[in-house]
Motif scaffolding. Structure first.
Motif, PDB file in Angstrom:
ATOM      1  N   LEU A 255       0.822  -1.203   0.000  1.00 36.06           N
ATOM      2  CA  LEU A 255       0.000   0.000   0.000  1.00 36.06           C
ATOM      3  C   LEU A 255       0.863   1.264   0.000  1.00 36.06           C
ATOM      4  N   GLN A 256       1.928   1.242   0.834  1.00 36.95           N
ATOM      5  CA  GLN A 256       2.797   2.401   0.933  1.00 36.95           C
ATOM      6  C   GLN A 256       3.494   2.687  -0.392  1.00 36.95           C
ATOM      7  N   THR A 257       4.045   1.652  -1.026  1.00 40.38           N
ATOM      8  CA  THR A 257       4.734   1.852  -2.305  1.00 40.38           C
ATOM      9  C   THR A 257       3.757   2.254  -3.409  1.00 40.38           C
ATOM     10  N   LYS A 258       2.528   1.789  -3.301  1.00 39.36           N
ATOM     11  CA  LYS A 258       1.509   2.192  -4.274  1.00 39.36           C
ATOM     12  C   LYS A 258       1.238   3.684  -4.170  1.00 39.36           C
ATOM     13  N   VAL A 259       1.173   4.165  -2.926  1.00 42.29           N
ATOM     14  CA  VAL A 259       0.971   5.598  -2.709  1.00 42.29           C
ATOM     15  C   VAL A 259       2.130   6.392  -3.307  1.00 42.29           C
ATOM     16  N   GLU A 260       3.352   5.946  -3.027  1.00 42.47           N
ATOM     17  CA  GLU A 260       4.531   6.651  -3.530  1.00 42.47           C
ATOM     18  C   GLU A 260       4.556   6.650  -5.059  1.00 42.47           C
ATOM     19  N   MET A 261       4.202   5.525  -5.666  1.00 37.48           N
ATOM     20  CA  MET A 261       4.180   5.440  -7.130  1.00 37.48           C
ATOM     21  C   MET A 261       3.152   6.402  -7.712  1.00 37.48           C
ATOM     22  N   ILE A 262       1.964   6.414  -7.117  1.00 35.72           N
ATOM     23  CA  ILE A 262       0.909   7.296  -7.612  1.00 35.72           C
ATOM     24  C   ILE A 262       1.345   8.753  -7.508  1.00 35.72           C
ATOM     25  N   TYR A 263       1.983   9.091  -6.388  1.00 33.43           N
ATOM     26  CA  TYR A 263       2.413  10.467  -6.193  1.00 33.43           C
ATOM     27  C   TYR A 263       3.443  10.888  -7.234  1.00 33.43           C
ATOM     28  N   LYS A 264       4.359  10.011  -7.573  1.00 31.49           N
ATOM     29  CA  LYS A 264       5.376  10.359  -8.568  1.00 31.49           C
ATOM     30  C   LYS A 264       4.739  10.587  -9.940  1.00 31.49           C
ATOM     31  N   ILE A 265       3.799   9.707 -10.296  1.00 33.15           N
ATOM     32  CA  ILE A 265       3.129   9.849 -11.589  1.00 33.15           C
ATOM     33  C   ILE A 265       2.284  11.123 -11.618  1.00 33.15           C
ATOM     34  N   VAL A 266       1.512  11.319 -10.540  1.00 32.68           N
ATOM     35  CA  VAL A 266       0.645  12.496 -10.466  1.00 32.68           C
ATOM     36  C   VAL A 266       1.474  13.774 -10.430  1.00 32.68           C
ATOM     37  N   ALA A 267       2.634  13.727  -9.737  1.00 27.43           N
ATOM     38  CA  ALA A 267       3.498  14.904  -9.661  1.00 27.43           C
ATOM     39  C   ALA A 267       3.939  15.334 -11.054  1.00 27.43           C
ATOM     40  N   ALA A 268       4.311  14.359 -11.892  1.00 27.92           N
ATOM     41  CA  ALA A 268       4.738  14.678 -13.260  1.00 27.92           C
ATOM     42  C   ALA A 268       3.589  15.309 -14.051  1.00 27.92           C
ATOM     43  N   VAL A 269       2.379  14.724 -13.901  1.00 28.79           N
ATOM     44  CA  VAL A 269       1.207  15.262 -14.592  1.00 28.79           C
ATOM     45  C   VAL A 269       0.888  16.662 -14.086  1.00 28.79           C
ATOM     46  N   PHE A 270       0.982  16.828 -12.764  1.00 29.48           N
ATOM     47  CA  PHE A 270       0.604  18.090 -12.148  1.00 29.48           C
ATOM     48  C   PHE A 270       1.590  19.201 -12.509  1.00 29.48           C
ATOM     49  N   ILE A 271       2.885  18.876 -12.514  1.00 25.73           N
ATOM     50  CA  ILE A 271       3.886  19.874 -12.897  1.00 25.73           C
ATOM     51  C   ILE A 271       3.631  20.359 -14.324  1.00 25.73           C
ATOM     52  N   SER A 272       3.327  19.415 -15.187  1.00 31.05           N
ATOM     53  CA  SER A 272       3.013  19.782 -16.572  1.00 31.05           C
ATOM     54  C   SER A 272       1.780  20.666 -16.632  1.00 31.05           C
ATOM     55  N   LEU A 273       0.761  20.334 -15.825  1.00 37.53           N
ATOM     56  CA  LEU A 273      -0.471  21.123 -15.790  1.00 37.53           C
ATOM     57  C   LEU A 273      -0.198  22.531 -15.281  1.00 37.53           C
ATOM     58  N   VAL A 274       0.638  22.628 -14.229  1.00 37.19           N
ATOM     59  CA  VAL A 274       0.982  23.938 -13.668  1.00 37.19           C
ATOM     60  C   VAL A 274       1.685  24.791 -14.723  1.00 37.19           C
ATOM     61  N   PHE A 275       2.641  24.191 -15.435  1.00 39.96           N
ATOM     62  CA  PHE A 275       3.336  24.913 -16.489  1.00 39.96           C
ATOM     63  C   PHE A 275       2.344  25.408 -17.552  1.00 39.96           C
ATOM     64  N   TYR A 276       1.453  24.522 -17.940  1.00 42.82           N
ATOM     65  CA  TYR A 276       0.503  24.874 -19.008  1.00 42.82           C
ATOM     66  C   TYR A 276      -0.405  26.017 -18.577  1.00 42.82           C
ATOM     67  N   VAL A 277      -0.982  25.884 -17.368  1.00 36.26           N
ATOM     68  CA  VAL A 277      -1.894  26.920 -16.874  1.00 36.26           C
ATOM     69  C   VAL A 277      -1.146  28.233 -16.680  1.00 36.26           C
ATOM     70  N   ALA A 278       0.058  28.145 -16.100  1.00 36.46           N
ATOM     71  CA  ALA A 278       0.811  29.366 -15.802  1.00 36.46           C
ATOM     72  C   ALA A 278       1.205  30.118 -17.068  1.00 36.46           C
ATOM     73  N   ILE A 279       1.576  29.368 -18.109  1.00 40.07           N
ATOM     74  CA  ILE A 279       2.086  30.011 -19.322  1.00 40.07           C
ATOM     75  C   ILE A 279       0.974  30.334 -20.315  1.00 40.07           C
ATOM     76  N   LYS A 280       0.094  29.384 -20.548  1.00 44.12           N
ATOM     77  CA  LYS A 280      -0.911  29.559 -21.595  1.00 44.12           C
ATOM     78  C   LYS A 280      -2.176  30.277 -21.143  1.00 44.12           C
ATOM     79  N   ILE A 281      -2.552  30.061 -19.873  1.00 40.75           N
ATOM     80  CA  ILE A 281      -3.820  30.633 -19.407  1.00 40.75           C
ATOM     81  C   ILE A 281      -3.594  31.879 -18.574  1.00 40.75           C
ATOM     82  N   LEU A 282      -2.739  31.772 -17.530  1.00 39.70           N
ATOM     83  CA  LEU A 282      -2.527  32.903 -16.631  1.00 39.70           C
ATOM     84  C   LEU A 282      -1.479  33.874 -17.164  1.00 39.70           C
ATOM     85  N   ASP A 283      -0.682  33.419 -18.125  1.00 44.33           N
ATOM     86  CA  ASP A 283       0.342  34.265 -18.739  1.00 44.33           C
ATOM     87  C   ASP A 283       1.254  34.904 -17.687  1.00 44.33           C
ATOM     88  N   LEU A 284       1.736  34.065 -16.751  1.00 43.59           N
ATOM     89  CA  LEU A 284       2.626  34.566 -15.701  1.00 43.59           C
ATOM     90  C   LEU A 284       3.965  34.955 -16.309  1.00 43.59           C
TER      91      LEU A 284
END
Length: 568
Positions: A255-284
């Motif tokens: 269970l613990q390693t499953k959580v860690e795996m999910i977090y790593k995958i989600v972190a990659a997706v989320f970082i990409s999402l943050v970049f996209y929103v920050a640059i394309k939508i919010l124009d930071l």
């Protein structure tokens, strides 16, 4: 789960409110310094020229507030190093304080549990599996210790997360809300894994308890195991239980390693999402984007750590509940403290009046309508078949068991009213004697400290052990081994009898003390009892009629009732 977690936190807080409050305050201060350390990077970044000619933003306001334009690069770096040093010092103090609370809390639980166990009723002890108590005092306590540690880590991570979110919100509120929404959704999505961790914790408790019980049973019966050649059969049984424990722990790690795996995958997706929103939508612009990513690099690991801490606390909660359950059982079976001022300093007479005793959930009485009496200095023998109730009668006389009906009267006082002083007058030698792995002298002086050596030798003379011990290379300093294994059965019995006599009891109670001895050792015990006759009151339970020649009165029990009383 929430109710057990609340009970755990309340119990921890009540242990030492001052230290807990200090730890919480230190956590807040440390979190603030972590945030300030992060902000202190702004002057350094500004002096690199990255923010030169930038448009006015919230970040500009923060930089003006911290005085970017008044700092040189050397000054900015010095401030940054100073803040990091302060944070490191505070973190060290926090770790020391948490360790102090953690170790103190575990010691508190252990001492309180042991004290409760020591003052519980004998009937509870004989109905409880000793391995369960041992398991709770060792394995479950250690799991609670780990749960305590991860609870503090959870509070620290939440505090740090709050500071970073505040900073992030000050720079880019829209992006921060997105981070909060995404993080909350992830925690909600992974909540079933936390519940799964708690179920894994329950299985770990159950299987480890069963393993300890089986191991103790196996070791206690190792002589029979080897005699009958069933080592492989026992090994297969223990192996299966150990595999169950392994599976439970593996489930937890899974269970613990499953959580860690999910977090790593989600972190990659989320970082990409943050970049996209920050640059394309919010124009930071560049400086805001850089600082937001810097904060995000701090936020996401904290969210991951929160989930990890929740997982670890959830695994530990069943162990805490095991301790709580044991405490509740013990408190429900505590000895009643008598407030009577009556005391017994000498034994004049003892009377059993209509004494009956039922064990819990027992339909048939173990003892029924027992009536007899004896006086100071008398030698009373009690005989009967196995299961007649002799040992139960001895336990009632010792004060370990209370009559279900009727009462025992000592010098006109109820035994339950003079229990404390009564315990100072009695000596007891059971069939299964207790000796610990120490020297002969340590075992003799275990109950009564500071006994003069000449008195020890006088008592050893009385029990026919002095000559044997004098011939040993180390004399009184000879080690008896675990459970007295270096001595014969008769020597162990006589050594325990000597230990009891060094206590100078007024009444000596022997429960089948010579039943497993050969004729020679039996005669030695009988000779010692004969020498004691008249010097103190003797109550001897035996199954051997030939050893009753010195008794003043013989009580015969049959099916829990007195069949006859013979005056000798």
């Amino acid at each position: 789960m929430f109710s057990s977690a609340r009970s755990f936190i309340i119990r921890l807080y009540r242990f030492n409110p001052k230290l807990l409050s200090l730890s919480f305050l230190l956590t807040l201060i440390l979190s603030l310094f972590e945030g300030i350390s992060l902000v202190s990077l702004l002057p350094i970044l500004s002096l690199t020229g990255i923010f030169h000619n930038s448009t006015h933003t919230r970040l500009d306001g923060i930089m003006n507030y911290v005085g970017v334009h008044n700092l040189t690069l050397l000054n900015a770096l010095s401030v940054f190093i100073f803040l990091i040093a302060i944070s490191a010092y505070l973190k060290r103090q926090q770790s020391l304080l948490i360790n102090k609370i953690q170790q103190g809390f575990i010691s508190h639980l252990t001492f309180e549990l042991y004290q409760l166990l020591a003052t519980t009723t004998w009937i509870y002890w004989i109905s409880k599996t000793k391995s369960d108590i041992n398991h709770t005092l060792t394995h479950e306590i250690m799991r609670v210790s780990m749960g305590c540690y991860f609870l503090f880590q959870l509070l620290i991570n939440l505090s740090m997360l709050l500071i970073y979110l505040v900073l992030s919100f000050a720079i880019a509120p829209e992006l921060t809300l997105l981070i909060m929404l995404f993080g909350s959704a992830l925690l909600f999505f992974l909540a079933p894994l936390v519940r799964g961790s708690r179920r894994a914790g329950v299985l770990i408790s159950q299987h480890s308890r069963q393993l300890l019980f089986s191991l103790m049973e196996h070791l206690n019966g190792i002589k029979e195991v080897k005699t009958y050649g069933v080592e492989n059969q026992n090994f297969d049984y223990l192996r299966q239980i150990r595999l169950d424990v392994e599976e439970s722990n593996s489930t937890s790690v899974l269970l613990q390693t499953k959580v860690e795996m999910i977090y790593k995958i989600v972190a990659a997706v989320f970082i990409s999402l943050v970049f996209y929103v920050a640059i394309k939508i919010l124009d930071l612009n560049l400086e805001r984007l850089l600082f937001i990513l810097l904060i995000f690099a701090k936020i996401w690991p904290r969210i991951s750590s929160v989930q990890t801490s929740l997982h670890s606390v959830a695994i530990s909660l069943p162990a805490f509940l095991s301790i709580q359950t044991l405490e509740d059982e013990i408190q429900a079976n505590q000895q009643i403290q008598n407030d009577s001022s009556s005391k017994v300093v000498e034994i004049e007479n003892i009377v059993f009046e209509q004494v009956s005793f039922y064990f819990p959930n027992q339909v048939r009485a173990t003892l029924e309508n027992i009536n007899f009496s004896f006086k100071r200095g008398e030698f009373i023998a009690c005989i009967g078949e196995s299961g007649a109730g002799k040992s139960t009668l001895a336990d009632i006389l010792l004060g370990l068991l209370k009559p279900t009906t009727g009462q025992v009267i000592v010098n006109g006082n109820r035994l339950v009213d003079v229990q404390d002083s009564w315990q100072q007058l009695i000596g007891y030698v059971p069939q299964d004697v207790f000796l610990f792995n120490g020297t002969i002298q340590d075992n003799l002086c275990w109950i009564t400290q500071g006994i003069p050596e000449d008195e020890i030798w006088n008592v050893l003379d009385l029990v026919q052990l002095s000559e044997l011990i004098k011939k040993l290379p180390n004399g009184l300093q000879t080690n008896v081994g675990e459970r007295g294994i270096n001595l014969s059965g008769g020597e162990r019995q006589r050594l325990v009898l000597a230990r009891v006599l060094l206590r100078r009891p007024k009444i000596l109670i022997l429960d089948e003390a010579s039943s497993a001895l050969d004729e020679k050792n039996n005669q030695l015990i009988q000779k010692a009892l004969c020498d004691l006759k008249g010097k103190l009151t003797l109550f001897v339970i035996t199954h051997c009629r030939n050893s009753l020649m010195h008794a003043d009165k013989v009580i015969t029990l049959y099916n829990g009732k007195i069949a006859q009383i013979d005056e000798v």
